[in-house]
Design a protein around this motif. Structure first.
Motif, PDB file in Angstrom:
ATOM      1  N   LYS A   1      12.315   9.319   0.141  1.00 50.76           N
ATOM      2  CA  LYS A   1      11.342  10.106   1.386  1.00 50.76           C
ATOM      3  C   LYS A   1      10.575  11.230   1.959  1.00 50.76           C
ATOM      4  CE  LYS A   1      14.309   6.709   3.970  1.00 50.76           C
ATOM      5  NZ  LYS A   1      14.105   5.734   4.708  1.00 50.76           N
ATOM      6  N   LEU A   2      10.333  11.667   0.862  1.00 48.56           N
ATOM      7  CA  LEU A   2      10.118  13.169   0.825  1.00 48.56           C
ATOM      8  C   LEU A   2       8.582  13.057   0.995  1.00 48.56           C
ATOM      9  CD1 LEU A   2      11.716  16.473  -1.591  1.00 48.56           C
ATOM     10  CD2 LEU A   2      11.538  15.713   1.373  1.00 48.56           C
ATOM     11  N   PRO A   3       7.808  12.197   0.264  1.00 49.07           N
ATOM     12  CA  PRO A   3       6.396  11.797   0.539  1.00 49.07           C
ATOM     13  C   PRO A   3       6.661  10.941   1.884  1.00 49.07           C
ATOM     14  CG  PRO A   3       6.973  10.678  -1.590  1.00 49.07           C
ATOM     15  CD  PRO A   3       8.336  11.252  -1.054  1.00 49.07           C
ATOM     16  N   PHE A   4       7.126  10.269   3.000  1.00 48.06           N
ATOM     17  CA  PHE A   4       6.379  10.695   4.595  1.00 48.06           C
ATOM     18  C   PHE A   4       6.672  11.469   4.956  1.00 48.06           C
ATOM     19  CE2 PHE A   4       7.820   6.226   1.846  1.00 48.06           C
ATOM     20  CZ  PHE A   4       6.700   6.191   1.604  1.00 48.06           C
ATOM     21  N   TYR A   5       8.650  12.009   4.016  1.00 45.59           N
ATOM     22  CA  TYR A   5       8.490  13.723   4.911  1.00 45.59           C
ATOM     23  C   TYR A   5       7.181  14.020   5.216  1.00 45.59           C
ATOM     24  CZ  TYR A   5      10.853  17.687   6.593  1.00 45.59           C
ATOM     25  OH  TYR A   5      11.469  18.865   6.651  1.00 45.59           O
TER      26      TYR A   5
ATOM     27  N   THR B   1      12.749  22.871  -3.763  1.00 47.77           N
ATOM     28  CA  THR B   1      11.470  22.656  -4.478  1.00 47.77           C
ATOM     29  C   THR B   1      10.986  21.435  -4.736  1.00 47.77           C
ATOM     30  OG1 THR B   1      13.232  23.799  -6.135  1.00 47.77           O
ATOM     31  CG2 THR B   1      11.567  23.316  -6.911  1.00 47.77           C
ATOM     32  N   SER B   2      11.482  19.896  -4.856  1.00 43.09           N
ATOM     33  CA  SER B   2      10.771  19.007  -4.940  1.00 43.09           C
ATOM     34  C   SER B   2       9.993  18.969  -4.064  1.00 43.09           C
ATOM     35  CB  SER B   2      11.714  17.682  -4.997  1.00 43.09           C
ATOM     36  OG  SER B   2      11.198  16.861  -5.099  1.00 43.09           O
ATOM     37  N   LEU B   3      10.222  19.575  -2.290  1.00 38.52           N
ATOM     38  CA  LEU B   3       9.478  19.391  -1.421  1.00 38.52           C
ATOM     39  C   LEU B   3       8.201  20.168  -1.587  1.00 38.52           C
ATOM     40  CD1 LEU B   3       9.132  18.603   1.432  1.00 38.52           C
ATOM     41  CD2 LEU B   3      10.439  20.981   2.040  1.00 38.52           C
ATOM     42  N   ALA B   4       9.085  21.580  -1.687  1.00 35.48           N
ATOM     43  CA  ALA B   4       7.226  22.045  -1.823  1.00 35.48           C
ATOM     44  C   ALA B   4       6.458  21.255  -2.972  1.00 35.48           C
ATOM     45  CB  ALA B   4       7.688  23.689  -2.922  1.00 35.48           C
ATOM     46  N   ALA B   5       7.154  21.343  -4.390  1.00 30.15           N
ATOM     47  CA  ALA B   5       6.124  20.156  -5.014  1.00 30.15           C
ATOM     48  C   ALA B   5       5.194  18.638  -4.371  1.00 30.15           C
ATOM     49  CB  ALA B   5       6.279  20.010  -6.221  1.00 30.15           C
ATOM     50  N   TYR B   6       6.172  18.230  -3.848  1.00 31.05           N
ATOM     51  CA  TYR B   6       5.196  17.211  -2.587  1.00 31.05           C
ATOM     52  C   TYR B   6       4.165  18.221  -1.728  1.00 31.05           C
ATOM     53  CZ  TYR B   6       7.855  13.361  -4.551  1.00 31.05           C
ATOM     54  OH  TYR B   6       8.627  12.394  -4.172  1.00 31.05           O
TER      55      TYR B   6
ATOM     56  N   VAL C   1       0.760  -1.117   0.020  1.00 31.68           N
ATOM     57  CA  VAL C   1       0.222   0.081  -0.329  1.00 31.68           C
ATOM     58  C   VAL C   1       0.587   1.257   0.319  1.00 31.68           C
ATOM     59  CG1 VAL C   1      -1.539   1.449   1.543  1.00 31.68           C
ATOM     60  CG2 VAL C   1      -1.870  -1.197   1.079  1.00 31.68           C
ATOM     61  N   LYS C   2       2.078   1.291   1.121  1.00 35.85           N
ATOM     62  CA  LYS C   2       2.829   2.594   0.910  1.00 35.85           C
ATOM     63  C   LYS C   2       3.945   2.820  -0.606  1.00 35.85           C
ATOM     64  CE  LYS C   2       3.799   2.837   5.857  1.00 35.85           C
ATOM     65  NZ  LYS C   2       5.010   3.369   6.962  1.00 35.85           N
ATOM     66  N   THR C   3       4.328   1.897  -1.260  1.00 36.26           N
ATOM     67  CA  THR C   3       4.875   1.697  -2.104  1.00 36.26           C
ATOM     68  C   THR C   3       3.517   2.401  -3.126  1.00 36.26           C
ATOM     69  OG1 THR C   3       5.645  -0.217  -1.924  1.00 36.26           O
ATOM     70  CG2 THR C   3       5.848   0.676  -4.080  1.00 36.26           C
ATOM     71  N   TYR C   4       1.951   1.793  -3.043  1.00 37.37           N
ATOM     72  CA  TYR C   4       1.530   1.982  -3.884  1.00 37.37           C
ATOM     73  C   TYR C   4       1.133   3.633  -4.092  1.00 37.37           C
ATOM     74  CZ  TYR C   4      -0.340  -2.441  -5.762  1.00 37.37           C
ATOM     75  OH  TYR C   4      -0.349  -3.801  -6.423  1.00 37.37           O
ATOM     76  N   ILE C   5       1.167   4.109  -2.721  1.00 36.51           N
ATOM     77  CA  ILE C   5       1.087   5.415  -2.904  1.00 36.51           C
ATOM     78  C   ILE C   5       2.108   5.996  -3.110  1.00 36.51           C
ATOM     79  CG2 ILE C   5       0.426   7.138  -0.628  1.00 36.51           C
ATOM     80  CD1 ILE C   5      -1.436   5.709   0.558  1.00 36.51           C
ATOM     81  N   HIS C   6       2.985   5.757  -2.519  1.00 33.98           N
ATOM     82  CA  HIS C   6       4.643   6.404  -2.776  1.00 33.98           C
ATOM     83  C   HIS C   6       4.530   7.136  -4.317  1.00 33.98           C
ATOM     84  CE1 HIS C   6       9.338   6.718  -2.417  1.00 33.98           C
ATOM     85  NE2 HIS C   6       9.048   7.472  -2.542  1.00 33.98           N
ATOM     86  N   ARG C   7       4.816   5.999  -5.211  1.00 31.93           N
ATOM     87  CA  ARG C   7       5.309   5.998  -6.660  1.00 31.93           C
ATOM     88  C   ARG C   7       4.033   6.747  -7.184  1.00 31.93           C
ATOM     89  NH1 ARG C   7       5.146  -0.552  -8.118  1.00 31.93           N
ATOM     90  NH2 ARG C   7       7.823  -0.719  -7.272  1.00 31.93           N
ATOM     91  N   ALA C   8       2.321   6.337  -7.156  1.00 29.93           N
ATOM     92  CA  ALA C   8       1.186   7.522  -7.507  1.00 29.93           C
ATOM     93  C   ALA C   8       2.065   9.400  -7.053  1.00 29.93           C
ATOM     94  CB  ALA C   8       0.250   7.216  -6.412  1.00 29.93           C
ATOM     95  N   LYS C   9       2.079   9.675  -5.850  1.00 28.86           N
ATOM     96  CA  LYS C   9       2.833  10.987  -5.232  1.00 28.86           C
ATOM     97  C   LYS C   9       3.735  11.414  -6.850  1.00 28.86           C
ATOM     98  CE  LYS C   9       1.212  11.512  -0.856  1.00 28.86           C
ATOM     99  NZ  LYS C   9       1.464  11.299   0.724  1.00 28.86           N
TER     100      LYS C   9
ATOM    101  N   VAL D   1      15.007   9.939  13.137  1.00 33.40           N
ATOM    102  CA  VAL D   1      16.143  10.123  12.143  1.00 33.40           C
ATOM    103  C   VAL D   1      16.837  10.136  10.849  1.00 33.40           C
ATOM    104  CG1 VAL D   1      18.684   8.350  11.739  1.00 33.40           C
ATOM    105  CG2 VAL D   1      17.509   8.123  14.303  1.00 33.40           C
ATOM    106  N   ASP D   2      15.388   9.936  10.480  1.00 32.28           N
ATOM    107  CA  ASP D   2      15.490   9.808   8.667  1.00 32.28           C
ATOM    108  C   ASP D   2      14.882  11.395   8.675  1.00 32.28           C
ATOM    109  OD1 ASP D   2      15.808   8.054   7.816  1.00 32.28           O
ATOM    110  OD2 ASP D   2      14.239   7.019   7.644  1.00 32.28           O
ATOM    111  N   ARG D   3      14.181  12.153   9.492  1.00 29.24           N
ATOM    112  CA  ARG D   3      13.802  13.724  10.084  1.00 29.24           C
ATOM    113  C   ARG D   3      14.854  14.622   9.330  1.00 29.24           C
ATOM    114  NH1 ARG D   3       8.823  14.941   9.020  1.00 29.24           N
ATOM    115  NH2 ARG D   3       7.965  17.338   9.299  1.00 29.24           N
ATOM    116  N   ALA D   4      15.926  14.038  10.273  1.00 30.91           N
ATOM    117  CA  ALA D   4      16.722  15.307  10.875  1.00 30.91           C
ATOM    118  C   ALA D   4      18.064  15.150   9.654  1.00 30.91           C
ATOM    119  CB  ALA D   4      17.819  14.964  12.265  1.00 30.91           C
ATOM    120  N   GLY D   5      17.845  13.757   9.071  1.00 29.56           N
ATOM    121  CA  GLY D   5      18.827  13.716   8.422  1.00 29.56           C
ATOM    122  C   GLY D   5      18.412  14.561   6.671  1.00 29.56           C
ATOM    123  N   ILE D   6      17.054  14.634   6.865  1.00 30.13           N
ATOM    124  CA  ILE D   6      16.564  14.950   6.073  1.00 30.13           C
ATOM    125  C   ILE D   6      16.626  16.964   5.950  1.00 30.13           C
ATOM    126  CG2 ILE D   6      14.029  15.495   4.263  1.00 30.13           C
ATOM    127  CD1 ILE D   6      13.351  12.310   4.715  1.00 30.13           C
TER     128      ILE D   6
END
Lengths: 201, 171
Positions: free
Chosen positions: B9-13, B38-43, A169-177, B21-26
Motif C-alpha cells: 500500500k505504500l506507493p498509494f500512501y 525505510t521503505s517509505l523513505a525510498a518511495y 493501470v494501477k497495477t502496472y504503476i504499482h509494480r513499476a514503482k 481507514v487504510d491510511r490510519a492502519g499504515i
C-alpha cells in the motif's frame, strides 16, 4: 476572442478541433498540439528512452497526425488514436537507432539551491542510474509511468488513452514503482557505504 | 497490519491515494516498524524523482510553433496573400485597360493617328520601324489586341508567382 482577435479554441472538444483542422483552421491544430503534446512526449520517451531525438520524433508524430487527420473516424478517443501513432513512430525511430546508444544526459535536472557540488554530483549520478533502471522496465510499465508523471495524467485518463481497465493501470504503476524502489534502496545502501569509507579516510 | 500488506500500500500512501481507514492502519504500523519506514523513505524519494520528470516536457507553445513551422502554416498563408496581391492587381489592371481599349476604341485610334502622322514625315531608322509596328497594331482587329493583353497578363502572373515562391523558399 483572444488578443489577436481570433476565436478562442481552448474550450472546444478534440472532435471539434479535428473538424476545424480539416476545414483548414491552422489554429485548431495548434490547439490540439498544445493540448496533447505531453502525452506524445511521454509515450515517445517511454519507448525511446532519454535522448535529443525525443523532441524530433514527438514533432514527427504531430506531422503524421496532421497528414492523417482525414483518416480519424472518431470511433476511438483522439488521445487513444494519437497514442497509437506516437507508439508506432517511436518504435520505428528506435529501430533506426543503434541499440547501444541510450543517452541519459538530459536527465540532469535543476539542482536545489545551496546544494554542494559533490552532493549535486551524487544526485545526478543517482538520477542517471534511476533513468537506466527505468529504461529497463517493461514497456507497459514505462508508458504508464511516463503518462502519470511526465504527462501528469490521472489513472482514469491513462486507462482511457490506453483502453485498459483502471485496475490494470494501477497495477502496472504499482509494480513499476516496486521495481524502481528496489533499485533505489540498493543504490542508497551502496552510496552510504561509499560515504562512510570517505569519512573514515 | 503486516509488513507485506503495508509494503503493497505504500506507493498509494505516498501518492495520497488511500482511504482514511487504510491510511490510519499504515500510520500505526510505521510508528513501530523501522523496515517499513525505510521503505517509505525510498518511495518518497522515488516519487520526487518521478515528479521531476514533468520538467522534461518542453513548453507546449514551443512544440506547437515548431510543428506549425514544419507544416508551413505561416508560409502557406504568406504565399496566398502574396499571390493575390501585387501580380494579381497588375494583371487585373492590364486586363481592365485592354477591355477599355476595345470598348472605347475610337479615342485611342485618334490618338494613334496624331502620333503616327508626324513620324511618317521625319522618321528614320529604328523610329520608323517602331512607327510601322504601331500603325500595324492600330489597323489590327480587337482579337489581336486582346491576345496581346492576355499574353502580358500570363507573363506577369507567372513571373510574380515565381518571385513570391522564391522569396518564401529563401526565408
Amino acid at each position: 476572442m483572444d488578443a489577436r482577435g481570433e476565436m478562442s479554441l481552448s474550450g472546444e472538444t478534440d472532435a471539434q478541433l479535428v473538424a476545424r483542422s480539416l476545414e483548414g483552421n491552422e489554429n485548431a491544430f495548434r490547439t490540439l498540439v498544445e493540448r496533447h503534446q505531453a502525452v506524445v512526449y511521454g509515450v515517445v520517451r517511454a519507448v525511446l528512452g532519454a535522448g535529443d531525438e525525443v523532441e524530433d520524433v514527438a514533432q514527427d508524430v504531430f506531422i503524421k497526425v496532421y497528414r492523417g487527420l482525414g483518416t480519424y473516424r472518431g470511433d476511438a478517443r483522439f488521445a487513444t488514436w494519437l497514442y497509437r501513432i506516437a507508439r508506432n513512430e517511436a518504435i520505428n525511430a528506435a529501430r533506426r537507432r543503434r541499440v547501444d546508444t541510450t543517452p541519459v544526459d538530459d536527465v540532469v535536472l535543476r539542482a536545489p539551491e545551496g546544494e554542494r557540488p559533490d552532493e549535486q554530483y551524487h544526485r545526478d549520478e543517482q538520477r542517471r542510474t534511476m533513468e537506466t533502471h527505468l529504461a529497463q522496465l517493461d514497456e507497459h510499465h514505462r508508458v504508464v509511468l511516463e503518462l502519470r508523471y511526465m504527462s501528469e495524467k490521472s489513472y482514469a485518463e491513462i486507462a482511457e488513452i490506453l483502453e485498459l481497465p483502471i485496475g490494470t493501470v494501477k497495477t502496472y504503476i504499482h509494480r513499476a514503482k516496486q521495481e524502481l524502489k528496489r533499485h533505489l534502496m540498493r543504490l542508497t545502501v551502496s552510496n552510504d557505504r561509499r560515504a562512510k569509507k570517505r569519512h573514515e579516510m | 497490519m503486516k509488513c507485506e500488506h503495508v509494503e503493497n500500500k505504500l506507493p498509494f500512501y505516498v501518492e495520497g491515494d488511500l482511504d482514511a481507514v487504510d491510511r490510519a492502519g499504515i500510520d500505526a504500523h510505521l510508528a513501530t516498524c523501522d523496515a517499513c519506514r525505510t521503505s517509505l523513505a525510498a518511495y518518497a524519494q522515488l516519487e520526487s524523482f518521478l515528479s521531476d520528470r514533468r520538467t522534461l516536457v518542453p513548453p507546449a507553445s514551443r512544440t506547437a510553433a515548431r510543428v506549425a513551422g514544419r507544416l508551413g502554416f505561416g508560409k502557406r498563408r504568406k504565399v496566398l496573400r502574396a499571390l493575390v496581391s501585387m501580380p494579381a492587381l497588375l494583371s487585373a489592371a492590364f486586363v481592365a485597360t485592354g477591355v477599355l481599349l476595345i470598348v472605347v476604341g475610337n479615342p485611342f485610334r485618334i490618338l494613334l493617328d496624331r502620333f503616327t502622322s508626324a513620324p511618317r514625315l521625319h522618321a528614320t531608322g529604328w523610329s520608323e520601324a517602331i512607327t510601322r509596328q504601331v500603325v500595324a497594331l492600330e489597323h489590327a482587329n480587337e482579337y489581336v489586341l486582346l491576345g496581346v493583353y492576355l499574353g502580358v497578363f500570363a507573363v506577369i502572373m507567372l513571373t510574380g508567382s515565381w518571385m513570391v515562391l522564391r522569396h518564401v523558399r529563401e526565408q
